[in-house]
Design a protein around this motif. Structure first.
Motif: not given
Length: 385
Positions: A94, A345-346
């Motif tokens: 992240c 992200l992630h």
């Protein structure tokens, strides 16, 4: 004016990236941050925190805060980088390592001009953002005492490097979790008529929940309901008596949030009853909607233009962010800075552009100085009037 080496900030970011730690377990991360900050002569504040670091720069009554988050995610890294995670199954997917490097740079630069600062800047290296407990830990510890405004950032992989975005009002979403447990009656798979098939019931509920958001709410409302896991059965020839699934709901409006919870609960219970089963619906509130102060958001954008960012108005974000808890206490602004990653992200392939770090550190240095000046000027105007 830059009082740090860009290479140093990148090296620090890479060390943090190589040794990521999960929420609430950031022991070595905390030790590294404390060492780097102490070596630079920063004043560490003593709060009752198991992980995380708080430092302060400057003198005087006027006080603002900057915040970085420091925790990682339970994700296997798939970047192939030479400095990839050495903690198996844990990754800075992240960009909290990037955020920490940015605020390290701002801390060093502010320290270099400490005597000229028109007030104090408290810099928070916050643990446990990913499970939405860190901000409340710091608030309960008293880190906001006396703080008049707070600012923070998140890298945005969908924006090019050198791009800045924020907005006044609602920005990041209410991020809530739900769990549904269906109780039917187990049976031999060859004789479903002798049982109540919990998998079929759960499937009907899942389909209905997807229709709920698209057919029972205004299409202009920003909301999403996603089922992210399901667990039922242990073998191939038995109909399980129980099934469980869960997921997340994201909204920006408090009334929509409350109505969606109630409608989902009613739907779950009634579909189960119609099939001869029972079901429980549990709702677990996450971080609330992040609401920027409109004036501080505009102020933050103005400073970004001054330092050379391409500034735009951010779209509503359906991600959750526990910075929202700070903004429930004091005004401030949360901003996006482009990180130009191919993967989002992630994701195990997330790889932000490190070129964002030094300019962002310079930006927060400027933002902190100008925010203090603005607050001092506002105080003088109030006295004169």
């Amino acid at each position: 004016m830059t009082q740090f080496s860009e290479h140093q900030l990148i090296d620090w970011r890479r060390e943090l990236h190589s040794w990521p730690e999960l929420s609430g377990r950031e022991v070595e991360t905390t030790a590294r941050l404390r060492r780097w900050l102490q070596d630079a002569g920063l004043r560490l504040l003593d709060y009752p925190l198991e992980t995380g670091v708080v430092v302060e720069v400057g003198r005087g009554d006027t006080l603002i805060a900057l915040r970085a988050d420091i925790d990682a995610l339970p994700i296997h890294e798939a970047t192939g980088l030479t400095y990839r995670s050495r903690n198996s199954g844990v990754m800075h997917a992240c960009g909290h390592d990037v955020h920490s490097a940015v605020m390290l740079g701002a801390a060093l630069q502010l320290k270099a001009i400490e005597e000229q600062l028109p007030g104090r800047i408290r810099i928070l290296f916050q643990p446990a953002e990913e499970n939405a407990t860190g901000a409340r830990q710091l608030i309960n510890a008293g880190v906001l005492d006396g703080v008049q405004a707070i600012f923070g950032m998140h890298n945005e992989p969908g924006l090019p490097t050198g791009t800045f975005a924020t907005r006044g009002g609602a920005f990041y979403a209410n991020a809530d979790k739900f769990i549904v447990r269906v109780a039917g009656k187990g049976a031999h798979a060859a004789h479903p008529e002798e049982g109540v098939d919990s998998i079929v019931v759960a499937s009907q509920i899942i389909q209905a929940l997807q229709s709920l958001t698209s057919r029972s709410f205004n299409t202009l409302d920003s909301l999403v309901l996603s089922v992210t896991r399901i667990d039922a059965g242990k073998t191939w020839n038995v109909l399980p008596g129980e099934a469980e699934f869960g997921g997340t709901v994201r909204t920006h409006d408090k009334q929509v949030r409350a109505e969606l919870e109630q409608r989902a609960r009613t739907l779950v219970e009634n579909i189960a009853a119609a099939n001869g089963a029972t079901a429980t619906f549990s709702w677990h509130p996450g971080p609330p909607v992040l609401e920027n102060d409109a004036r501080w958001a505009q102020f933050a954008s103005h400073v970004a233009q001054q330092v050379g960012y391409r500034v735009q108005t951010a779209e509503l974000h359906l991600g959750g962010e526990d910075f929202a808890y700070y903004l429930q206490q004091i005004p401030g602004a949360f901003v996006s800075i482009g990180s130009a990653s191919e993967f989002g992200l992630h994701h195990g392939g997330f790889n932000p552009d490190e070129a964002l770090i030094a300019p962002a550190a310079h930006y927060f240095t400027q933002l902190a100085q100008q925010a203090l000046q603005h607050l001092n000027a506002r105080c003088r105007d109030a006295i004169l009037n």
